[in-house]
Design a protein around this motif. Sequence first.
Motif, PDB file in Angstrom:
ATOM      1  N   SER A  45      41.875  48.864  51.422  1.00  0.00           N
ATOM      2  CA  SER A  45      41.394  48.706  52.793  1.00  0.00           C
ATOM      3  C   SER A  45      39.937  48.280  52.811  1.00  0.00           C
ATOM      4  O   SER A  45      39.512  47.492  53.659  1.00  0.00           O
ATOM      5  CB  SER A  45      41.569  50.016  53.567  1.00  0.00           C
ATOM      6  N   GLN A  46      39.148  48.748  51.847  1.00  0.00           N
ATOM      7  CA  GLN A  46      37.745  48.340  51.777  1.00  0.00           C
ATOM      8  C   GLN A  46      37.622  46.896  51.341  1.00  0.00           C
ATOM      9  O   GLN A  46      36.747  46.172  51.780  1.00  0.00           O
ATOM     10  CB  GLN A  46      36.977  49.249  50.819  1.00  0.00           C
ATOM     11  N   ALA A  47      38.542  46.475  50.454  1.00  0.00           N
ATOM     12  CA  ALA A  47      38.474  45.111  49.958  1.00  0.00           C
ATOM     13  C   ALA A  47      38.947  44.103  51.000  1.00  0.00           C
ATOM     14  O   ALA A  47      38.723  42.913  50.867  1.00  0.00           O
ATOM     15  CB  ALA A  47      39.320  44.987  48.688  1.00  0.00           C
ATOM     16  N   ALA A  48      39.628  44.567  52.051  1.00  0.00           N
ATOM     17  CA  ALA A  48      40.193  43.657  53.036  1.00  0.00           C
ATOM     18  C   ALA A  48      39.107  42.945  53.836  1.00  0.00           C
ATOM     19  O   ALA A  48      39.329  41.882  54.382  1.00  0.00           O
ATOM     20  CB  ALA A  48      41.110  44.424  53.980  1.00  0.00           C
ATOM     21  N   GLY A  49      37.948  43.503  53.945  1.00  0.00           N
ATOM     22  CA  GLY A  49      36.878  42.875  54.703  1.00  0.00           C
ATOM     23  C   GLY A  49      35.723  43.826  54.885  1.00  0.00           C
ATOM     24  O   GLY A  49      35.856  45.027  54.656  1.00  0.00           O
ATOM     25  N   PRO A  50      34.565  43.306  55.285  1.00  0.00           N
ATOM     26  CA  PRO A  50      33.393  44.176  55.444  1.00  0.00           C
ATOM     27  C   PRO A  50      33.582  45.166  56.586  1.00  0.00           C
ATOM     28  O   PRO A  50      34.172  44.858  57.616  1.00  0.00           O
ATOM     29  CB  PRO A  50      32.265  43.182  55.751  1.00  0.00           C
ATOM     30  N   ASP A  51      33.085  46.372  56.376  1.00  0.00           N
ATOM     31  CA  ASP A  51      33.153  47.399  57.412  1.00  0.00           C
ATOM     32  C   ASP A  51      32.198  47.021  58.535  1.00  0.00           C
ATOM     33  O   ASP A  51      31.009  46.789  58.300  1.00  0.00           O
ATOM     34  CB  ASP A  51      32.759  48.746  56.795  1.00  0.00           C
ATOM     35  N   PRO A  52      32.666  46.971  59.775  1.00  0.00           N
ATOM     36  CA  PRO A  52      31.782  46.576  60.877  1.00  0.00           C
ATOM     37  C   PRO A  52      30.635  47.555  61.124  1.00  0.00           C
ATOM     38  O   PRO A  52      29.674  47.225  61.820  1.00  0.00           O
ATOM     39  CB  PRO A  52      32.730  46.524  62.082  1.00  0.00           C
ATOM     40  N   ASP A  53      30.747  48.783  60.574  1.00  0.00           N
ATOM     41  CA  ASP A  53      29.680  49.772  60.764  1.00  0.00           C
ATOM     42  C   ASP A  53      28.554  49.640  59.746  1.00  0.00           C
ATOM     43  O   ASP A  53      27.521  50.310  59.883  1.00  0.00           O
ATOM     44  CB  ASP A  53      30.254  51.188  60.696  1.00  0.00           C
ATOM     45  N   LEU A  54      28.733  48.801  58.716  1.00  0.00           N
ATOM     46  CA  LEU A  54      27.689  48.676  57.695  1.00  0.00           C
ATOM     47  C   LEU A  54      26.343  48.229  58.275  1.00  0.00           C
ATOM     48  O   LEU A  54      25.301  48.783  57.898  1.00  0.00           O
ATOM     49  CB  LEU A  54      28.139  47.716  56.593  1.00  0.00           C
ATOM     50  N   PRO A  55      26.312  47.272  59.191  1.00  0.00           N
ATOM     51  CA  PRO A  55      25.011  46.910  59.786  1.00  0.00           C
ATOM     52  C   PRO A  55      24.371  48.066  60.555  1.00  0.00           C
ATOM     53  O   PRO A  55      23.136  48.193  60.577  1.00  0.00           O
ATOM     54  CB  PRO A  55      25.360  45.746  60.727  1.00  0.00           C
ATOM     55  N   LEU A  56      25.197  48.936  61.166  1.00  0.00           N
ATOM     56  CA  LEU A  56      24.659  50.087  61.893  1.00  0.00           C
ATOM     57  C   LEU A  56      24.030  51.088  60.928  1.00  0.00           C
ATOM     58  O   LEU A  56      22.980  51.669  61.219  1.00  0.00           O
ATOM     59  CB  LEU A  56      25.772  50.759  62.703  1.00  0.00           C
ATOM     60  N   VAL A  57      24.688  51.292  59.786  1.00  0.00           N
ATOM     61  CA  VAL A  57      24.126  52.185  58.772  1.00  0.00           C
ATOM     62  C   VAL A  57      22.809  51.617  58.241  1.00  0.00           C
ATOM     63  O   VAL A  57      21.812  52.338  58.107  1.00  0.00           O
ATOM     64  CB  VAL A  57      25.129  52.399  57.625  1.00  0.00           C
ATOM     65  N   ALA A  58      22.816  50.322  57.937  1.00  0.00           N
ATOM     66  CA  ALA A  58      21.605  49.688  57.409  1.00  0.00           C
ATOM     67  C   ALA A  58      20.447  49.799  58.402  1.00  0.00           C
ATOM     68  O   ALA A  58      19.305  50.063  58.010  1.00  0.00           O
ATOM     69  CB  ALA A  58      21.889  48.219  57.079  1.00  0.00           C
ATOM     70  N   GLU A  59      20.737  49.628  59.669  1.00  0.00           N
ATOM     71  CA  GLU A  59      19.700  49.732  60.693  1.00  0.00           C
ATOM     72  C   GLU A  59      19.170  51.155  60.798  1.00  0.00           C
ATOM     73  O   GLU A  59      17.956  51.383  60.902  1.00  0.00           O
ATOM     74  CB  GLU A  59      20.257  49.278  62.041  1.00  0.00           C
ATOM     75  N   ARG A  60      20.089  52.128  60.758  1.00  0.00           N
ATOM     76  CA  ARG A  60      19.691  53.532  60.876  1.00  0.00           C
ATOM     77  C   ARG A  60      18.814  53.953  59.703  1.00  0.00           C
ATOM     78  O   ARG A  60      17.889  54.761  59.859  1.00  0.00           O
ATOM     79  CB  ARG A  60      20.933  54.417  60.952  1.00  0.00           C
ATOM     80  N   LEU A  61      19.093  53.425  58.509  1.00  0.00           N
ATOM     81  CA  LEU A  61      18.382  53.853  57.300  1.00  0.00           C
ATOM     82  C   LEU A  61      17.295  52.867  56.885  1.00  0.00           C
ATOM     83  O   LEU A  61      16.819  52.919  55.750  1.00  0.00           O
ATOM     84  CB  LEU A  61      19.383  54.021  56.143  1.00  0.00           C
ATOM     85  N   ARG A  62      16.890  52.007  57.800  1.00  0.00           N
ATOM     86  CA  ARG A  62      15.961  50.942  57.419  1.00  0.00           C
ATOM     87  C   ARG A  62      14.605  51.478  56.959  1.00  0.00           C
ATOM     88  O   ARG A  62      13.889  50.813  56.201  1.00  0.00           O
ATOM     89  CB  ARG A  62      15.768  49.970  58.584  1.00  0.00           C
ATOM     90  N   HIS A  63      14.230  52.694  57.399  1.00  0.00           N
ATOM     91  CA  HIS A  63      12.927  53.248  57.024  1.00  0.00           C
ATOM     92  C   HIS A  63      12.996  54.124  55.770  1.00  0.00           C
ATOM     93  O   HIS A  63      11.976  54.678  55.366  1.00  0.00           O
ATOM     94  CB  HIS A  63      12.360  54.089  58.178  1.00  0.00           C
ATOM     95  N   VAL A  64      14.185  54.261  55.171  1.00  0.00           N
ATOM     96  CA  VAL A  64      14.335  55.111  53.990  1.00  0.00           C
ATOM     97  C   VAL A  64      13.974  54.317  52.742  1.00  0.00           C
ATOM     98  O   VAL A  64      14.583  53.284  52.454  1.00  0.00           O
ATOM     99  CB  VAL A  64      15.775  55.658  53.877  1.00  0.00           C
ATOM    100  N   ARG A  65      13.017  54.812  51.992  1.00  0.00           N
ATOM    101  CA  ARG A  65      12.540  54.077  50.809  1.00  0.00           C
ATOM    102  C   ARG A  65      13.464  54.243  49.611  1.00  0.00           C
ATOM    103  O   ARG A  65      13.771  53.278  48.919  1.00  0.00           O
ATOM    104  CB  ARG A  65      11.130  54.543  50.449  1.00  0.00           C
ATOM    105  N   HIS A  66      13.892  55.484  49.327  1.00  0.00           N
ATOM    106  CA  HIS A  66      14.694  55.745  48.135  1.00  0.00           C
ATOM    107  C   HIS A  66      15.936  56.549  48.506  1.00  0.00           C
ATOM    108  O   HIS A  66      15.838  57.584  49.173  1.00  0.00           O
ATOM    109  CB  HIS A  66      13.888  56.526  47.091  1.00  0.00           C
ATOM    110  N   ARG A  67      17.115  56.097  48.058  1.00  0.00           N
ATOM    111  CA  ARG A  67      18.374  56.804  48.311  1.00  0.00           C
ATOM    112  C   ARG A  67      18.926  57.243  46.961  1.00  0.00           C
ATOM    113  O   ARG A  67      19.272  56.407  46.120  1.00  0.00           O
ATOM    114  CB  ARG A  67      19.369  55.880  49.008  1.00  0.00           C
TER     115      ARG A  67
END
Length: 325
Positions: A45-67
Motif C-alpha cells: 500500500s505504501q508502494a502504490a503512491g505517495p502518502d498525501p499527508d507527507l507534505p503536512l508532516v514535513a510542514e509541521r516538522l520544518r523547524h526540527v533540526r535533528h530527528r
Amino acid sequence: MADTEATPKGTVPDNANEHCPGPESEAAGKAEGCEGCPNQEICASQAAGPDPDLPLVAERLRHVRHRLLVLSGKGGVGKSTFTGQLAFALADDEETEVGVVDIDICGPSLPQIMGCTGEEMHRSSNGWSPVYVRDNLSLVSIGFMLPSDDAAVIWRGPKKNGMIKQFLKDVDWGGSADGGRMDYLLVDTPPGTSDEHLSIVQMLKGSITGAVIITTPQEVALQDVRKEIDFCRKAGVPILGLVENMSGFVCPSCHGESRIFYPTTGGAQALCDELGLLLLGSIPLDPRIGKACDFGSSFLDTCADSPAAQAYAGIISRIKKIVEQ
C-alpha cells in the motif's frame, strides 16, 4: 517426487529476508520475496503512491533540526530508559529544545520514565499541545490518552499507524511556546521491525538524522539486533551506532563490577566490528537507574557519580558530536 507444496499463507519463506526489496523500493510488497511476509500488505500500500499527508508532516516538522530514532529488535533491553535519559540530558542545556514521540503504542512507558503520568494532551488552534516535562522538553504518548494506567491498547496495524501519523502532523512541534526551533525530536519505538517502524520511516522519509540501536551483551539479544540493523539498511535509515546496555552490574557501595548477561559471542563490540558500525558505549547496570525511571527523574542528575551515569554522559556526548558535524 519433488515437493511442490506452496508456502502456507501467513508464514514467512526461509529466503524472504534475503530477497526483501526493502520498504522504500517500488517493488515493496510485490516482489517474489514478499510472498507470505506479514508486512506485505502495508508495504504494497505504501508502494502504490505517495502518502498525501507527507507534505503536512514535513510542514509541521520544518523547524526540527535533528530527528533521532531509538531502536532495537529485542524487547526489554532499555530503549525507553535510554530515550528518557537522553532527552533529560539534552534538555539540561536550557537553550536546547527537545521533543519526544513515544510510538510504542501498546506499551507506553515514557510518561512514567519522564515523570508526567496523569497529564493530558490538549488541543489548541495550532493542533495538539504536547505535555511539557520542562520548559524546553516535551512529550507525546498514547499513555496520556488512556482512561487508566492499566488500560490495554488492542489495535490492529492501521489504527496504530494512524495514531503515529497524528503524533507527527497534528502536534504543535514548533519548539517552545514561542514557536521557535526544535533541536532534537527523539522517537522511542517498540521492539521489532513491523508496522510502527515502517510507518515512522515513511512519515519521516529522507529526513531521519539517524538511529541509535540498543542491545544487551548476550547473543539472544544480538540476534534480534542484527535484524534491526538489516531493517535500517534496507529502509535507508542511517545508523549512528550501537549502545550496549546492562553490560555488567556495578555495586553502588564498592563499585565492583560483575557480568550479568555474558557476551558469549563478543557482545556489541564484536557485532560492530563484524558489521562496520560504531559502538557508542556500554552502560553497566545500576539499580538506581530503575529507581530514577520509577520516580520520573534524570539519573544523570541524581547519581552523577555512578559509573553508569558517566557512561551515559559519554554516549550522549558522542551522539551530539556526530549529529552536529
